[in-house]
Every structure is written in structure tokens, then in C-alpha cells.
Design a protein around this motif. Structure first.
Motif, PDB file in Angstrom:
ATOM      1  N   ASP A 153      -1.034  13.446   0.422  1.00  0.00           N
ATOM      2  CA  ASP A 153      -1.645  12.420   1.263  1.00  0.00           C
ATOM      3  C   ASP A 153      -2.364  13.107   2.416  1.00  0.00           C
ATOM      4  O   ASP A 153      -1.743  13.721   3.274  1.00  0.00           O
ATOM      5  CB  ASP A 153      -0.576  11.459   1.782  1.00  0.00           C
ATOM      6  CG  ASP A 153      -1.157  10.337   2.613  1.00  0.00           C
ATOM      7  OD1 ASP A 153      -2.404  10.231   2.680  1.00  0.00           O
ATOM      8  OD2 ASP A 153      -0.374   9.561   3.189  1.00  0.00           O
ATOM      9  N   LYS A 163       1.178   4.183  -2.977  1.00  0.00           N
ATOM     10  CA  LYS A 163       0.963   5.598  -2.679  1.00  0.00           C
ATOM     11  C   LYS A 163       2.168   6.427  -3.120  1.00  0.00           C
ATOM     12  O   LYS A 163       2.012   7.489  -3.730  1.00  0.00           O
ATOM     13  CB  LYS A 163       0.717   5.773  -1.178  1.00  0.00           C
ATOM     14  CG  LYS A 163       0.134   7.110  -0.827  1.00  0.00           C
ATOM     15  CD  LYS A 163      -0.060   7.378   0.652  1.00  0.00           C
ATOM     16  CE  LYS A 163      -0.423   6.220   1.501  1.00  0.00           C
ATOM     17  NZ  LYS A 163      -0.602   6.548   2.922  1.00  0.00           N
ATOM     18  N   GLU A 164       3.354   5.956  -2.833  1.00  0.00           N
ATOM     19  CA  GLU A 164       4.565   6.686  -3.224  1.00  0.00           C
ATOM     20  C   GLU A 164       4.709   6.764  -4.738  1.00  0.00           C
ATOM     21  O   GLU A 164       5.092   7.811  -5.272  1.00  0.00           O
ATOM     22  CB  GLU A 164       5.788   6.026  -2.594  1.00  0.00           C
ATOM     23  CG  GLU A 164       5.878   6.248  -1.094  1.00  0.00           C
ATOM     24  CD  GLU A 164       7.019   5.462  -0.456  1.00  0.00           C
ATOM     25  OE1 GLU A 164       7.714   4.682  -1.168  1.00  0.00           O
ATOM     26  OE2 GLU A 164       7.211   5.627   0.764  1.00  0.00           O
ATOM     27  N   MET A 189       2.266   6.733  -6.930  1.00  0.00           N
ATOM     28  CA  MET A 189       1.249   7.674  -7.404  1.00  0.00           C
ATOM     29  C   MET A 189       1.683   9.113  -7.153  1.00  0.00           C
ATOM     30  O   MET A 189       1.460   9.993  -7.993  1.00  0.00           O
ATOM     31  CB  MET A 189      -0.096   7.397  -6.717  1.00  0.00           C
ATOM     32  CG  MET A 189      -0.737   6.085  -7.111  1.00  0.00           C
ATOM     33  SD  MET A 189      -1.156   5.996  -8.847  1.00  0.00           S
ATOM     34  CE  MET A 189      -2.524   7.109  -8.917  1.00  0.00           C
ATOM     35  N   MET A 190       2.317   9.367  -6.013  1.00  0.00           N
ATOM     36  CA  MET A 190       2.775  10.721  -5.687  1.00  0.00           C
ATOM     37  C   MET A 190       3.905  11.166  -6.603  1.00  0.00           C
ATOM     38  O   MET A 190       4.041  12.352  -6.888  1.00  0.00           O
ATOM     39  CB  MET A 190       3.189  10.797  -4.224  1.00  0.00           C
ATOM     40  CG  MET A 190       2.005  10.672  -3.272  1.00  0.00           C
ATOM     41  SD  MET A 190       2.485  10.630  -1.557  1.00  0.00           S
ATOM     42  CE  MET A 190       2.285  12.348  -1.145  1.00  0.00           C
ATOM     43  N   LYS A 213      -6.608   9.134   6.153  1.00  0.00           N
ATOM     44  CA  LYS A 213      -7.849   8.402   5.921  1.00  0.00           C
ATOM     45  C   LYS A 213      -8.988   9.354   5.601  1.00  0.00           C
ATOM     46  O   LYS A 213      -9.066  10.462   6.139  1.00  0.00           O
ATOM     47  CB  LYS A 213      -8.222   7.577   7.153  1.00  0.00           C
ATOM     48  CG  LYS A 213      -7.326   6.391   7.373  1.00  0.00           C
ATOM     49  CD  LYS A 213      -7.830   5.554   8.531  1.00  0.00           C
ATOM     50  CE  LYS A 213      -6.976   4.317   8.698  1.00  0.00           C
ATOM     51  NZ  LYS A 213      -7.462   3.467   9.786  1.00  0.00           N
ATOM     52  N   MET A 243       0.822  -1.195   0.000  1.00  0.00           N
ATOM     53  CA  MET A 243       0.000   0.000   0.000  1.00  0.00           C
ATOM     54  C   MET A 243       0.867   1.260   0.000  1.00  0.00           C
ATOM     55  O   MET A 243       0.588   2.190  -0.734  1.00  0.00           O
ATOM     56  CB  MET A 243      -0.932  -0.047   1.225  1.00  0.00           C
ATOM     57  CG  MET A 243      -1.831   1.128   1.344  1.00  0.00           C
ATOM     58  SD  MET A 243      -2.999   1.141  -0.003  1.00  0.00           S
ATOM     59  CE  MET A 243      -3.995   2.488   0.447  1.00  0.00           C
ATOM     60  N   VAL A 244       1.903   1.265   0.819  1.00  0.00           N
ATOM     61  CA  VAL A 244       2.795   2.425   0.905  1.00  0.00           C
ATOM     62  C   VAL A 244       3.526   2.624  -0.424  1.00  0.00           C
ATOM     63  O   VAL A 244       3.655   3.758  -0.899  1.00  0.00           O
ATOM     64  CB  VAL A 244       3.802   2.246   2.064  1.00  0.00           C
ATOM     65  CG1 VAL A 244       4.817   3.374   2.060  1.00  0.00           C
ATOM     66  CG2 VAL A 244       3.069   2.179   3.391  1.00  0.00           C
TER      67      VAL A 244
END
Length: 151
Positions: A16, A5-6, A8-9, A19, A1-2
Motif C-alpha cells: 500500500d 485492500k486487505e 487484495m494484499m 494515495k 474499502m479497507v
């Protein structure tokens, strides 16, 4: 998951925010064993908007067996105000399906109850891939009841 996210960033300009807490007027609370959604904040905004914040709460949205009838001697109501109120309440049915029956009774329209349908098609209409495009819409008493659009 991390890692996702990285990546995508790196690809997109994003931040970010943690939640999700609110989405389209729905409060979202996430727990390890599930997700809780609520329209409580939205409900209070609707009540304030229509001057009903001091109204009494009830367990049932409608008294069982109650029949709605037109009051011929009643005060004429502003149609746009009524439509805004019903529309605001209809949005609540995503989290409160128990109010759908009462809202559908209140939102009935007068008129001819006429069913009207429109269709359209364009054979090989898409320039990019030469696929056909078709669609339809059916309306009952001026309200859309079903529609489709396909390529």
C-alpha cells in the motif's frame, strides 16, 4: 474499502503506497471534493529535453487567424527531432485539449494524402471457444486514423 485492500494484499504480493500522486506523467492531487490532474512536471521535462525551458509562456497556443505556410528558404529540420517534439506534445492533450488544434496543424505531413485500409478475418478462428476474429486498420498519409480488432 479497507476490507477490500486487505483481501487484495492477502491474495497478491502488493504494498500500500497510499494515495496516487503520479501516474504516467500526470500529477494527481486528491481532495475531498474532487481530483485535480496536471501535466506540469511532464511539461517541464519536455521543455528541458528540447532546450526550451527558457521560452516565453503564452495564453493562446496559437495566434488567432495565423496561417502556417512552408518556408522555402528556411533551414531544413531534422525530421526525427520534430516528430519526437510533436509526439511529446500530443501526450499533453489529455489534460490540455486547447493545444490540439495547434498541434494538429504542426503535425501535418506532406505526401499523397492516400487513404489505405487493411482488413482481416478468421472464421471460427479461436481454438478455445470457436469464435470468429476480425479486424481492420485505416491509414491516411501513413498515419493510423482508425482501427478495430474483435473476437
Amino acid at each position: 474499502m479497507v476490507e477490500f485492500k486487505e483481501s487484495m494484499m492477502k491474495e497478491f504480493d502488493m504494498t500500500d503506497l497510499g494515495k496516487m500522486k503520479y501516474f504516467l506523467g500526470i500529477e494527481v492531487v486528491q481532495f475531498d471534493d474532487g481530483i485535480f490532474i496536471s501535466h506540469a512536471k511532464y511539461v517541464m521535462e519536455v521543455l528541458r529535453r528540447f532546450g526550451m525551458e527558457h521560452s516565453n509562456s503564452v495564453e493562446n497556443p496559437m495566434v488567432p487567424g495565423f496561417k502556417i505556410s512552408k518556408d522555402e528558404n528556411g533551414i531544413e529540420m531534422d525530421g526525427s527531432f520534430f516528430k519526437q517534439l510533436i509526439g511529446s506534445m500530443m501526450y499533453l492533450t489529455a489534460t490540455r485539449p486547447d493545444i490540439m488544434y495547434a498541434l494538429s496543424l504542426l503535425s501535418r505531413r506532406g505526401g499523397s494524402h492516400e487513404l489505405i485500409g487493411f482488413t482481416g478475418s478468421d472464421y471460427v478462428g479461436s481454438v478455445e471457444d470457436r469464435r470468429s476474429i476480425s479486424g481492420y486498420v485505416f491509414m491516411l498519409s501513413g498515419a493510423v486514423v482508425t482501427w478495430s480488432s474483435r473476437k
